[in-house]
Scaffold this motif. Sequence first.
Motif, mmCIF file in Angstrom:
data_model
loop_
_atom_site.group_PDB
_atom_site.id
_atom_site.type_symbol
_atom_site.label_atom_id
_atom_site.label_comp_id
_atom_site.label_asym_id
_atom_site.label_seq_id
_atom_site.Cartn_x
_atom_site.Cartn_y
_atom_site.Cartn_z
ATOM 1 N N SER A 40 0.836 -1.199 0.000
ATOM 2 C CA SER A 40 0.000 0.000 0.000
ATOM 3 C C SER A 40 0.876 1.256 0.000
ATOM 4 O O SER A 40 2.028 1.239 0.441
ATOM 5 N N ARG A 41 0.286 2.308 -0.505
ATOM 6 C CA ARG A 41 1.019 3.595 -0.576
ATOM 7 C C ARG A 41 0.045 4.718 -0.299
ATOM 8 O O ARG A 41 -0.975 4.842 -0.977
ATOM 9 N N VAL A 42 0.345 5.491 0.719
ATOM 10 C CA VAL A 42 -0.534 6.602 1.103
ATOM 11 C C VAL A 42 0.235 7.908 0.963
ATOM 12 O O VAL A 42 1.369 8.012 1.426
ATOM 13 N N TYR A 43 -0.389 8.894 0.358
ATOM 14 C CA TYR A 43 0.215 10.232 0.277
ATOM 15 C C TYR A 43 -0.536 11.159 1.197
ATOM 16 O O TYR A 43 -1.745 11.109 1.299
ATOM 17 N N GLY A 44 0.178 12.035 1.873
ATOM 18 C CA GLY A 44 -0.474 13.014 2.724
ATOM 19 C C GLY A 44 -0.955 12.386 4.016
ATOM 20 O O GLY A 44 -0.706 11.215 4.316
ATOM 21 N N HIS A 62 6.202 1.871 -9.833
ATOM 22 C CA HIS A 62 7.306 2.551 -9.158
ATOM 23 C C HIS A 62 7.731 1.786 -7.924
ATOM 24 O O HIS A 62 8.921 1.674 -7.617
ATOM 25 N N LEU A 63 6.749 1.263 -7.195
ATOM 26 C CA LEU A 63 7.070 0.511 -5.985
ATOM 27 C C LEU A 63 7.765 -0.796 -6.331
ATOM 28 O O LEU A 63 8.731 -1.205 -5.684
ATOM 29 N N ASP A 71 10.289 3.879 -5.409
ATOM 30 C CA ASP A 71 9.512 4.522 -4.352
ATOM 31 C C ASP A 71 9.418 3.543 -3.190
ATOM 32 O O ASP A 71 9.566 2.330 -3.360
ATOM 33 N N SER A 72 9.168 4.063 -1.966
ATOM 34 C CA SER A 72 9.039 3.184 -0.801
ATOM 35 C C SER A 72 7.585 3.063 -0.419
ATOM 36 O O SER A 72 6.856 4.054 -0.377
#
Lengths: 850, 240
Positions: B11-15, B52-53, B58-59
């Motif tokens: 999973s990837r969360v921004y903000g 990207h992950l 990206d992490s």
Amino acid sequence: MVRLALKGLLARKLRTVLTGFAVVLGVAFVAGTFIFTDTIDASFKDLFERTQKGTDVSVQARLAVEEEFGAPPTMPAATLERVRSVPGIEEATGSVSSDGTLLDREGEPILSQGPPTIIVSTGPERFDPFTYTTGGPAGTADEVVIDKGTADEFGFGVGDRVTVSGRAPQKEYAVSGVATLGDSENLAGSRLVQMTLPEAQRVTGHDGFDDISVAAADGTQPDALKVAIASELGRDFAVRTGEEQAAKQAQDLSDALGFIRTALLVFAAVAVLVGGFLIFNTFSVTVAQRTKEFALLRTLGASRAQLLRSVLAETVVIGLLASVVGIACGLLLAPALAALMASFGLDLGSTGIVLEPRTIVAGLVVGVVATVVSGLVPARRATRVEPVAALRDSVAPGPGRLRRRRVVAAVLVEASGVAALLYGLLGDPGAANATATVLGAGSLLMIFGFALLAPTLVRPLSGLIGRPLARFQGLTGRLARENARRQPQRTAVTASALMIGVALVVLVAIFAAGLRATIDQGIDEQVRAVGIVTHEDGFSPLPDGITERIAQVDGVADVSRIRFETGRVVGETGTTSVTGVDPASAADVLALEWEEGSDATLAGLTEGDVLINPDFARERDVGVGDAVRFVTPRGGEVGYRVAGIYGPGAGVIGGVLVSNASLESSWDAKDIAFALVAGADGADAGAIKRAEQAALAEFPTAKPQTLEDFRADQNQQVDSLVGLVYALLSLSVIVALLGIVNTLALSVHERTRELGLLRAVGMSRRQVRRMVRAESVITAAIGALLGIVLGIAFAAIVSRPLAEDGFVFEMPVVTLVVVTVLAALAGVLAAIPPARRAARVDVLRAVTTE
Amino acid sequence: MTDIVSCSDLSRVYGEGEAAVHALRGVTLRFPAGQYTVIMGPSGSGKSTLMHLLAGLDSPSGGSVTVDGREIGGLNDKALTTLRRDRLGFVFQSFNLVPVLTAEENILLPLSLAGRKIDREWLDGLIDSVDLGDRLTHRPAELSGGQQQRVAIARALVHRPAVVFADEPTGNLDTNASEEVLGLLRRAVDELGQTVVMVTHDAQAASVAARIVVLRDGAVVHDGGGESTEGVLDLMKAVA
């Protein structure tokens, strides 16, 4: 449009600051110079007014021949009576003043390379400028008063004993008082020793008065009194009101300082020039980066003129802000300049800070003009953007194109620069100002010529320098090389900024090497003496009685005195230096080359003979047997017959030789500049020197040296001066290095996506840093190489006219190598911030497409 | 078959807080070796984020990614960079090439960065297959869009990576060039045994793949075999 400009500037604060910084440094230098010299001027003016306390009219002897730092001759004692005979005088008094030397508590002479120590005589209280903080004026021949500055520095107080030496041998005195001149602890750096009048006359050897101060009676106007006294005394005397005298003294000193001010302003101009290159570059890059923005504005209907005004408005704003900050920094720089001068021996002492309106105006003008002029070309480029560019994909600025026209223009500019320099040096443009302007213009043209040529040279030069880098570093080196070539215009301008500083450093280095070689050669070829005796400070005359003492020292075969006087050839306006020798011993200590005549001519020189060098002979079209007439400082005329012509090297003596006997009788010469010592056969120079030192124990201001000592001394003075010049040039070099940082940072920013790609494909952070560093080193090395070539060219041209005077042109190869290495190191340093930025590029952001 | 790349509960969360954007929500996928996979989805579906992950660019905010047997979550920048250099290949939509290097130098980039020697035969064969024989000494500015992408593909393959990641490789190309590029990628899988993971929104591009994964709002909504172009379009309509 102005508002747009301002908003644009705010949005790119960092860039604006970097651009402005270059201007700040240049303006600070200019402002600092003016503040520094104005402050000194003001403090001198104040002090000279103070020394004229109570004086309505001042009388001195008139100098027939104006000499730099020349003091008027002493007036006969009878002059005072003649002055007193004039009606309307309440009181008149005579005084003497001259250079002297104080000894500290260890018996060592207190010396400085700047202001001298001055011996003054006492007088009536109404004329006494001193304020006695302790004690009172000297009352007997064994008492002296010392300035507070010296007293505090060397620990002298009332009742202590202090030794003073002038013309007469040293003598010990009791300190009767410590004094100040108002608030000032000394006379602007000059130390002061006050003695009674008879004692002062004895010690200085001035048999009479150097100054007569007159106080007018009630009801008599100083101007009227001045006229009356002048008509009584006649043409041989200079009579001025007290105010006029103070103003003249201040002006004389100011003129002497003018040279320093001009020199400092030249360095400041160099800093501003380098800053200009920086601004040009930064604006070029930012304009190129804002192509889309400009295109958009054009699409919306902005005219070319509006766009131009907007960009120019930016330059004006940056220039104004930077100038204001620069002037403020100038206030900080002025004391730093003073300290720098002092550390190299020029301690001019000053109080307070003087900020004249002229300084502020000059700072603003210089800053704004430099910024606007530098930004003009990029601004015009902004107007050439077509509206349609707004719709195309944004692309990094394409590779620069090199036009052949530019190369031709560059060569033309260069050639005209060389021509101007040669004209200024060998031709005769006229007054000093005109010559300076021609020389300055020639130098500027040469610099610009190189700068115009530089983009064409970037390819081959970066190839040359990049090859070892590429071999060494592999891909990163190769990429660095290609990146430097990508925008040859930009690389060239950045390198050119460094080129200027390096060229000047190289010029100075070559000159210093040449100067040392010339000095060495002069000493080796012209001097046969085993040793030389001078005053400790290097320019004051020898105390009386020295030469007799030395003649008795073991191993000394002969002592030959050298005198220097300044005269004027009858019919000319300029002055000529005249050297006096002792004919009997001169041939033993001087090894002259002869065009006509021989050592026998020198030995047989009579009072009516003169020897000249070929320059003198040629310029005045005289030869052996012809007559030459001189005007002496006293105003008299003396005639000579040319007895011989000796070889061209100026060396230790000048271009005109007469006998000391003639100087003593006809020129009233009293000072012996130095003495050359001839050794007996087989005598050891070192041993003789030690024996001399022992014999001269009573004359602590006399300095016997072997020839080797003297040579080392002279070389060291050259080194000192060179060090000062390097220090002053360092500011320009720093600005240039900032330019490299700036350009590199902008370039890295432009290549964000490319850097992202490289990182994505697997370039490590270290490799990125190495690449950026290599690019910086290449740019710096190009600048250094161009600078070395330009510097050598400058030196070669400027030394042309000097070669005739015997100047030896020598190439200090080691220094040049050091300069190159330092430049490369500087490149490495300059790369640190941009390299770190480049390595930290967010790979993701860089490779993501919208 | 071994998994060349896999992710678990990624999973990837921004903000933060209310403004938080969940680009990926707990995605678990496995990519066996030698397979041509296409990842599709509407804008904002998280397909680019996923790639990207997976590529170590990206992490993640949660979960893990395993590439070529190694879990990449704990690797520092240096190790990740080395991984990308030696084990991964990239083709981006645009700006794939370094402008100051020739085509050949661009192709050799991963090897040059690693300081490794080229196998000349292998290189010649590769250049032949991407049909760039006469353009090797040219700089990117002198190449057409299609030629540039072919250079990028050659570069992505030259070091025989474990996986080739392609992010909209045909986005800027016309139909002919697109076909060429897709054909090359297909052949890389068939003839060289390469594994390819391609992100695209182009139905025609997707039709060359053997496996189609569709994302929507950060989650996998379809994971199936290859489709024809029409099939892909139907799929997209069904998912929307």
